[in-house]
Write an enzyme that holds these catalytic residues in place. Structure first.
Site, PDB file in Angstrom:
ATOM      1  CD  GLU A 163     -22.058 -31.700 -55.497  1.00 19.89           C
ATOM      2  OE1 GLU A 163     -23.057 -31.690 -56.225  1.00 19.89           O
ATOM      3  OE2 GLU A 163     -21.865 -30.856 -54.606  1.00 19.89           O
ATOM      4  CD  GLN A 196     -32.057 -35.946 -63.030  1.00 25.71           C
ATOM      5  OE1 GLN A 196     -33.178 -35.454 -62.967  1.00 25.71           O
ATOM      6  NE2 GLN A 196     -31.398 -36.042 -64.147  1.00 25.71           N
ATOM      7  CE1 TYR A 218     -23.567 -28.215 -59.322  1.00 23.13           C
ATOM      8  CE2 TYR A 218     -23.532 -30.620 -59.291  1.00 23.13           C
ATOM      9  CZ  TYR A 218     -23.667 -29.415 -58.636  1.00 23.13           C
ATOM     10  OH  TYR A 218     -23.883 -29.395 -57.292  1.00 23.13           O
ATOM     11  CG  ASP A 263     -27.290 -26.549 -59.336  1.00 24.06           C
ATOM     12  OD1 ASP A 263     -27.441 -25.304 -59.346  1.00 24.06           O
ATOM     13  OD2 ASP A 263     -27.440 -27.239 -58.313  1.00 24.06           O
ATOM     14  CB  CYS A 271     -34.081 -13.116 -50.788  1.00 25.86           C
ATOM     15  SG  CYS A 271     -32.697 -13.191 -51.936  1.00 25.86           S
TER      16      CYS A 271
END
Ligand code: SF4
Length: 373
Positions: free
Chosen positions: A47, A52, A130, A148, A212
């Protein structure tokens, strides 16, 4: 406040929505190394590395890191420099420093086991809401929903929410919506399913609504505005920074690296760097003066070869760096400095911008046959 209302799914539909998404995740999830474990240390590490940073970039770092630091105790015991050298190139080095400090706290205060309680996890360096929710839900099955960027985007589209998702009031509403949707008996799978949907199907630019699994419940799709959400955030204008750096080379091919805590050191992530200073005009003469005053190295303009300009961006900063190759008869002796061969830095931790300078200096020297051996 406009744009923050969340229209909940009808109660009878929520079960179906959850089953559909979990079934899709079970079938379509990417095969990633941290999905083969429930070890909180490994999940925590993944994590932190994924913050980023793209998944493909993280995988080799994750695997190598675990070979060298297989558990929280090994990490806590390690020297910071060894940790940074395994992080070099991944960027955002404060993550590695916080990871180290948190490992030491886990060993000292939590019996070497990542804490199960949300508040205790949150109190560790580098752990925000998070990350705490992700580690606790995936490793310990604790019922905390993650929020997130991926999950926020999915929720914003499902509910057709307009506005800046990062605005605190709206973010709070999204957290509540995420928690309401959470499947409490499989929170780890649920959180990962939501993130996976955002990362692979409900992607930022052109959501793949035809693939989806939960499209029938999506308001943005019904309204034909899926591609317009989330609305663009106001971008912080970039800060432009100009730097000059000195690649000193002695006759044996050695160079000088220093480490600076303040000033331009932050631009090199406080890792090993070439002597540098921030400058706009007259880079060569300012750099020569800097070398003389700070390191006692006397150089004349004639011995300075301007290398290719290096450009580098970190979040909102755009760095323009002018490196100079400077041949010297001998390197100065400076306490705490390093003098590796330019071609062989080994495991010395350096940031990406320093790596770019090294590559530029080696390429230039090879052209001119200037480096030895
Ligand atoms: Fe995202 Fe499209 Fe699925 Fe809606 S239907 S959640 S916009 S991928």
């Amino acid at each position: 406040m406009p744009g923050v209302s969340m229209v909940a799914l009808p109660a009878q539909e929520i079960g179906k929505f959850r089953r559909r998404l979990l079934a899709w995740f079970a079938k379509r999830k990417r095969d990633l190394p941290w999905r083969k474990t429930k070890d909180p240390y490994r999940i925590w590490l993944s994590e932190i590395m994924l913050q980023q940073t793209r998944v493909a970039a993280v995988v080799p770092y994750y695997n190598n890191f675990l070979v060298r630091f297989p558990g929280v105790q090994a990490l806590a015991r390690a020297r910071e420099e060894a940790i940074l050298s395994h992080w070099a190139g991944l960027g955002y080095y404060s993550r590695a420093r916080n990871l180290h400090r948190a490992a030491q706290e886990i060993v000292a205060r939590h019996g070497s086991v990542f804490p199960r309680e949300y508040d205790a996890a949150l109190a560790l360096p580098g752990i925000g809401r998070y990350t705490a929710a992700a580690v606790l839900s995936i490793a310990y099955n604790e019922p905390h929903a993650v929020l997130d960027g991926n999950v926020a985007r999915v929720l914003a589209r499902l509910h057709a929410v307009r506005g800046d998702l990062r605005a605190p009031a709206l973010w709070k509403r999204l957290e509540t919506a995420a928690q309401e949707l959470l499947v409490r008996n499989t929170p780890g799978d649920w959180n990962q399913a939501m993130m996976e949907l955002g990362a692979t199907v409900c992607v930022p630019k052109s959501p793949k609504c035809e693939e989806c699994p939960v499209a029938q419940w999506c308001r943005a799709r019904k309204l034909g505005i899926a591609g317009q959400l989330p609305e663009a955030r106001k971008k912080r204008p970039p800060v432009r920074i100009a730097l000059a750096a000195a690649v000193l080379i002695d006759p044996g091919g050695r160079t000088l690296l220093v480490r600076q805590d303040g000033g331009d050191g932050a631009l090199f992530s406080r890792m090993w760097q070439f002597p540098a200073l921030e400058t706009t005009a007259g880079a060569a003469s300012k750099l020569a003066r800097h070398l003389r005053e700070k390191f006692g190295v006397k150089v004349t303009r004639g011995r300075m070869t301007k290398l290719k300009t290096v450009r580098h961006s970190v979040t909102f900063r755009e760095i323009r760096l002018e490196p100079f190759l400077i041949r010297v008869a001998g390197l100065p002796e400076i306490a705490g400095a390093r003098t590796p061969m330019l071609r062989r830095f080994g495991r010395l931790p350096i940031s990406s911008v320093t790596r770019k300078i090294v590559d530029t200096a080696i390429a230039d020297s090879e052209n001119k046959g200037a480096l030895s051996p």
